[in-house]
Design an enzyme around this catalytic site. Structure first.
Site, mmCIF file in Angstrom:
data_model
loop_
_atom_site.group_PDB
_atom_site.id
_atom_site.type_symbol
_atom_site.label_atom_id
_atom_site.label_comp_id
_atom_site.label_asym_id
_atom_site.label_seq_id
_atom_site.Cartn_x
_atom_site.Cartn_y
_atom_site.Cartn_z
ATOM 1 N N PRO A 1 0.796 -1.225 0.000
ATOM 2 C CA PRO A 1 0.000 0.000 0.000
ATOM 3 C C PRO A 1 0.832 1.281 0.000
ATOM 4 O O PRO A 1 1.671 1.482 0.871
ATOM 5 C CB PRO A 1 -0.841 -0.122 1.275
ATOM 6 C CG PRO A 1 -0.173 -1.140 2.113
ATOM 7 C CD PRO A 1 0.642 -1.999 1.221
ATOM 8 N N GLU A 2 0.608 2.092 -0.999
ATOM 9 C CA GLU A 2 1.151 3.446 -1.037
ATOM 10 C C GLU A 2 -0.033 4.402 -0.917
ATOM 11 O O GLU A 2 -1.140 3.959 -0.624
ATOM 12 C CB GLU A 2 1.901 3.688 -2.355
ATOM 13 C CG GLU A 2 3.053 2.728 -2.579
ATOM 14 C CD GLU A 2 3.793 2.994 -3.885
ATOM 15 O OE1 GLU A 2 3.797 4.144 -4.337
ATOM 16 O OE2 GLU A 2 4.356 2.049 -4.439
ATOM 17 N N ARG B 1 19.832 19.007 -3.059
ATOM 18 C CA ARG B 1 19.943 17.581 -2.712
ATOM 19 C C ARG B 1 20.675 16.808 -3.797
ATOM 20 O O ARG B 1 20.292 16.812 -4.954
ATOM 21 C CB ARG B 1 18.559 16.982 -2.481
ATOM 22 C CG ARG B 1 17.911 17.594 -1.290
ATOM 23 C CD ARG B 1 16.758 16.794 -0.740
ATOM 24 N NE ARG B 1 16.252 17.469 0.442
ATOM 25 C CZ ARG B 1 16.630 17.174 1.686
ATOM 26 N NH1 ARG B 1 17.473 16.194 1.905
ATOM 27 N NH2 ARG B 1 16.149 17.857 2.705
ATOM 28 N N ARG C 1 4.116 -10.031 7.053
ATOM 29 C CA ARG C 1 5.528 -9.670 7.086
ATOM 30 C C ARG C 1 5.883 -8.777 8.279
ATOM 31 O O ARG C 1 7.050 -8.464 8.491
ATOM 32 C CB ARG C 1 5.929 -9.004 5.776
ATOM 33 C CG ARG C 1 7.283 -9.477 5.289
ATOM 34 C CD ARG C 1 7.522 -9.102 3.854
ATOM 35 N NE ARG C 1 6.680 -9.865 2.959
ATOM 36 C CZ ARG C 1 6.720 -9.759 1.654
ATOM 37 N NH1 ARG C 1 7.545 -8.922 1.091
ATOM 38 N NH2 ARG C 1 5.941 -10.490 0.897
#
Length: 274
Positions: A2-3, A155, A122
DNA sequence: ACTATTTCCTGGATGC
DNA sequence: TGCATCCAGGAAATAG
């Protein structure tokens, strides 16, 4: 896995089913890994509470809770139950007699007679209690172009890694990072700070578009993902690069490449993404 | 202050 | 068929 779009779909599904219900009791499994807060704190924060709302914040599901006693109107949450599904976590609303799934780590019994079960083989998922939860990074669906641009300034890390960094943007995972970069025509290994103004504008737009489209389609069902009603999403049919290594690019017909960035598989088209 | 790498965890896929 | 090995990845921990 799930995102943001999957978590949004799950949270919406849960909201329609459990908002207004009251938590009568809680059972927590013996495995301590999924608990970020002490078990006793979770139990006392949940029991005898009214579920005011269920919503998504980043990749987290937030249950707003208020004491079940007292007037219903104008209730304000006094605690929040935060669920992170990790890789394989799921929240299921079911009847008490439904067979207990393996790897069930928590059962929340509701006054309506149903149960809300947290299952996670998991064990990357996490349960915690918060007073006022806030995502560490910006909300991808709301962030302005100006703020989005500022996130990546200076970055050196690859743009793919930056997109996955939850302290910058909360909710973007591996699938949608790859898909947004493809749609914006940007290679995942590009240094974040090297993106031009125009590339950032395209990425900002692509990311929002791809997330919104995925939410409309109920998320991506790969592995064993299903939403709160046990239904699959359909965005996996719209994947243009993720999981398509060696297959022809849907734009230029060239083969999709897979590389590893920061330990994560990353898919892109060498011709369409520069 | 950043960035990169390792670790956690299980089930499914793969290979011999 | 069976057994060992590898791989998936979000985020925290650790290392550089």
């Amino acid at each position: 896995m799930p995102e943001l779009p999957e978590v949004e779909t799950i949270a919406r599904g849960l909201a329609t089913r459990v908002v207004g219900d009251v938590i009568e009791s809680v059972w927590l499994g013996s495995k301590p890994e999924p608990l970020k807060s002490p078990a006793a704190e979770i139990v006392s924060a949940l029991e005898s509470k009214n579920i005011l709302d269920v919503r998504r914040v980043g990749k987290h599901i937030v249950f707003d809770l208020a004491p079940a006693s007292g007037a219903q109107a104008n209730k304000k949450p006094d605690a929040q139950w935060i669920v992170h599904l990790g890789m394989t976590g799921s929240l299921l609303v079911c009847a008490p007699q439904t067979e207990l799934a393996k790897h069930t780590h928590a059962i929340v019994r509701l006054a309506s007679g149903r149960e809300l079960r947290f299952v996670d083989p998991r064990r990357f998922g996490r349960l915690s209690i918060n007073e006022k939860f806030e995502a560490p990074g910006a909300e991808p669906l709301d962030v302005s172009l100006e703020k989005f641009t500022a996130l990546f300034r200076g970055r050196k890390t690859p743009i793919k890694s930056a997109l996955l960094n939850q302290k910058l943007l909360s909710g973007v995972g591996n699938i949608y990072a790859d898909e947004a970069l493809f749609r914006a025509g940007i290679r995942p290994r590009r240094r974040a700070a090297s993106l031009t103004r125009d590339e950032l504008r395209r990425l900002h737009l692509s990311l929002k578009r791809v997330l919104k489209q995925a939410i409309r389609l109920g998320g991506s069902s790969i592995s064993d993902y299903v939403d709160a009603n046990g239904e699959e999403g359909f965005f996996q049919l719209k994947h243009r690069v993720y999981g398509r290594e060696g297959k022809p690019c849907l734009v230029c017909k060239g083969p999709i490449k897979r590389i590893v960035i920061a330990g994560r598989s990353s898919h892109y088209c060498p011709k369409c993404q520069q």
